[in-house]
Design a protein around this motif. Structure first.
Motif, PDB file in Angstrom:
ATOM      1  N   MET A  61       0.776  -1.090   0.062  1.00 20.38           N
ATOM      2  CA  MET A  61       0.081  -0.095   0.140  1.00 20.38           C
ATOM      3  C   MET A  61       0.824   1.272  -0.157  1.00 20.38           C
ATOM      4  SD  MET A  61      -3.246  -0.738   0.023  1.00 20.38           S
ATOM      5  CE  MET A  61      -4.206  -1.958   0.170  1.00 20.38           C
ATOM      6  N   LYS A  62       0.192   2.458  -0.661  1.00 17.79           N
ATOM      7  CA  LYS A  62       0.919   3.616  -0.689  1.00 17.79           C
ATOM      8  C   LYS A  62       0.338   4.519   0.652  1.00 17.79           C
ATOM      9  CE  LYS A  62       1.345   3.763  -5.546  1.00 17.79           C
ATOM     10  NZ  LYS A  62       0.953   4.726  -6.695  1.00 17.79           N
ATOM     11  N   MET A  63       1.043   5.448   0.872  1.00 17.37           N
ATOM     12  CA  MET A  63       0.656   6.720   1.843  1.00 17.37           C
ATOM     13  C   MET A  63       1.250   7.909   1.322  1.00 17.37           C
ATOM     14  SD  MET A  63       0.655   4.820   5.618  1.00 17.37           S
ATOM     15  CE  MET A  63      -0.182   6.107   6.324  1.00 17.37           C
ATOM     16  N   GLU A  64       0.655   8.640   0.504  1.00 16.17           N
ATOM     17  CA  GLU A  64       1.355   9.565  -0.345  1.00 16.17           C
ATOM     18  C   GLU A  64       0.272  10.805  -0.894  1.00 16.17           C
ATOM     19  OE1 GLU A  64       3.579   7.548  -3.145  1.00 16.17           O
ATOM     20  OE2 GLU A  64       2.348   7.859  -4.543  1.00 16.17           O
ATOM     21  N   MET A  65       0.772  11.782  -1.036  1.00 20.22           N
ATOM     22  CA  MET A  65      -0.023  13.081  -1.649  1.00 20.22           C
ATOM     23  C   MET A  65       0.706  13.854  -2.461  1.00 20.22           C
ATOM     24  SD  MET A  65      -1.111  15.481   1.583  1.00 20.22           S
ATOM     25  CE  MET A  65       0.156  15.752   2.836  1.00 20.22           C
ATOM     26  N   ASP A  66      -0.008  14.249  -3.445  1.00 17.58           N
ATOM     27  CA  ASP A  66       0.357  15.160  -4.491  1.00 17.58           C
ATOM     28  C   ASP A  66      -0.293  16.607  -4.454  1.00 17.58           C
ATOM     29  OD1 ASP A  66       1.915  15.984  -6.423  1.00 17.58           O
ATOM     30  OD2 ASP A  66       0.622  15.329  -8.107  1.00 17.58           O
ATOM     31  N   ILE A  67       0.428  17.628  -3.847  1.00 15.77           N
ATOM     32  CA  ILE A  67      -0.141  18.817  -3.971  1.00 15.77           C
ATOM     33  C   ILE A  67       0.184  19.850  -5.075  1.00 15.77           C
ATOM     34  CG2 ILE A  67      -0.293  21.144  -2.460  1.00 15.77           C
ATOM     35  CD1 ILE A  67       0.330  19.325  -0.121  1.00 15.77           C
ATOM     36  N   LYS A  68      -0.835  20.146  -5.708  1.00 15.93           N
ATOM     37  CA  LYS A  68      -0.361  20.641  -7.152  1.00 15.93           C
ATOM     38  C   LYS A  68      -0.587  22.473  -7.043  1.00 15.93           C
ATOM     39  CE  LYS A  68      -2.314  16.688  -9.497  1.00 15.93           C
ATOM     40  NZ  LYS A  68      -3.327  15.958  -8.561  1.00 15.93           N
ATOM     41  N   SER A  69       0.279  22.963  -7.708  1.00 18.06           N
ATOM     42  CA  SER A  69       0.183  24.497  -7.788  1.00 18.06           C
ATOM     43  C   SER A  69      -1.231  25.138  -8.090  1.00 18.06           C
ATOM     44  CB  SER A  69       1.275  25.036  -8.724  1.00 18.06           C
ATOM     45  OG  SER A  69       1.045  24.616  -9.946  1.00 18.06           O
ATOM     46  N   ASP A  70      -1.872  24.337  -8.761  1.00 19.62           N
ATOM     47  CA  ASP A  70      -3.333  24.971  -9.320  1.00 19.62           C
ATOM     48  C   ASP A  70      -4.468  24.869  -8.369  1.00 19.62           C
ATOM     49  OD1 ASP A  70      -3.848  22.257  -9.071  1.00 19.62           O
ATOM     50  OD2 ASP A  70      -4.684  21.998 -11.249  1.00 19.62           O
ATOM     51  N   GLY A  71      -4.022  24.512  -6.789  1.00 20.26           N
ATOM     52  CA  GLY A  71      -4.763  24.486  -5.845  1.00 20.26           C
ATOM     53  C   GLY A  71      -5.538  23.257  -5.489  1.00 20.26           C
ATOM     54  N   LYS A  72      -5.215  22.206  -6.466  1.00 18.00           N
ATOM     55  CA  LYS A  72      -5.688  20.718  -6.324  1.00 18.00           C
ATOM     56  C   LYS A  72      -4.867  19.955  -5.646  1.00 18.00           C
ATOM     57  CE  LYS A  72      -8.931  21.691 -10.012  1.00 18.00           C
ATOM     58  NZ  LYS A  72      -9.408  21.119 -11.347  1.00 18.00           N
ATOM     59  N   PHE A  73      -5.219  18.907  -5.047  1.00 20.37           N
ATOM     60  CA  PHE A  73      -4.396  17.735  -4.392  1.00 20.37           C
ATOM     61  C   PHE A  73      -5.053  16.609  -4.735  1.00 20.37           C
ATOM     62  CE2 PHE A  73      -7.194  18.029  -0.900  1.00 20.37           C
ATOM     63  CZ  PHE A  73      -7.022  16.783  -0.409  1.00 20.37           C
ATOM     64  N   SER A  74      -4.124  15.193  -4.708  1.00 16.65           N
ATOM     65  CA  SER A  74      -4.894  14.011  -4.818  1.00 16.65           C
ATOM     66  C   SER A  74      -4.014  13.212  -3.582  1.00 16.65           C
ATOM     67  CB  SER A  74      -4.425  13.262  -6.164  1.00 16.65           C
ATOM     68  OG  SER A  74      -3.122  13.419  -6.347  1.00 16.65           O
ATOM     69  N   MET A  75      -4.761  12.201  -2.968  1.00 14.97           N
ATOM     70  CA  MET A  75      -4.172  11.597  -2.001  1.00 14.97           C
ATOM     71  C   MET A  75      -4.537  10.099  -2.231  1.00 14.97           C
ATOM     72  SD  MET A  75      -4.727  12.093   2.130  1.00 14.97           S
ATOM     73  CE  MET A  75      -4.032  13.830   2.233  1.00 14.97           C
ATOM     74  N   ASP A  76      -3.215   9.423  -1.599  1.00 12.73           N
ATOM     75  CA  ASP A  76      -3.710   7.896  -1.640  1.00 12.73           C
ATOM     76  C   ASP A  76      -3.192   7.293  -0.074  1.00 12.73           C
ATOM     77  OD1 ASP A  76      -3.786   5.138  -1.662  1.00 12.73           O
ATOM     78  OD2 ASP A  76      -2.858   4.761  -3.502  1.00 12.73           O
ATOM     79  N   LEU A  77      -4.145   7.180   0.711  1.00  3.49           N
ATOM     80  CA  LEU A  77      -3.599   6.563   2.224  1.00  3.49           C
ATOM     81  C   LEU A  77      -4.140   5.039   2.142  1.00  3.49           C
ATOM     82  CD1 LEU A  77      -4.533   9.682   4.614  1.00  3.49           C
ATOM     83  CD2 LEU A  77      -2.261   8.691   3.561  1.00  3.49           C
ATOM     84  N   MET A  78      -3.312   4.146   1.989  1.00  2.00           N
ATOM     85  CA  MET A  78      -3.470   2.800   2.077  1.00  2.00           C
ATOM     86  C   MET A  78      -4.857   2.300   1.476  1.00  2.00           C
ATOM     87  SD  MET A  78      -2.601   2.030   6.173  1.00  2.00           S
ATOM     88  CE  MET A  78      -3.991   2.850   6.780  1.00  2.00           C
TER      89      MET A  78
END
Length: 124
Positions: A61-78
């Protein structure tokens, strides 16, 4: 008359420059980037994420997030996926998903999220 116009133009230019210097783009924010969880802390015990996932039988499993400069983010927590928007002010990062806010702290190059007494620490 020419002197008044020159002073007025100079005042307007200086005001515009001052206002431009006050605001920054989200892309300039220190929280923009890809973050991976490095540690989990609960009940005073700090465990590396790899060890934690292995103990839970979730090594893949992953525990990570991607915070983008356009004000959006995506996250994968397990395996739990989330997409939303973010705001950063002072040391507080606010992540919003489906109208619900989650607060995190950015300090010393790390983002710490706390939920139900457990902390997840992310690093770039």
């Amino acid at each position: 008359m020419k002197k008044r116009v020159a002073v007025l133009v100079l005042a307007v230019v200086m005001t515009v420059l001052a206002l431009a210097g006050c605001g920054g783009k989200k892309g300039d924010s220190p929280v923009v980037g890809t973050w991976k969880a490095t540690a989990v802390e609960a009940m005073g015990v700090n465990v590396k994420v790899d060890e934690y996932l292995s103990q839970m039988g979730m090594s893949d499993m992953k525990m990570e997030m991607d915070i983008k400069s356009d004000g959006k983010f995506s996250m994968d927590l397990m395996g739990q996926q989330a997409d939303g928007t973010w705001k950063y002010s002072g040391s507080t990062l606010t992540l919003t998903v489906d109208g619900s806010d989650a607060k995190a702290e950015y300090k010393d190059g790390k983002i710490t999220m706390e939920e139900s007494g457990a902390k997840i620490i992310f690093e770039k």
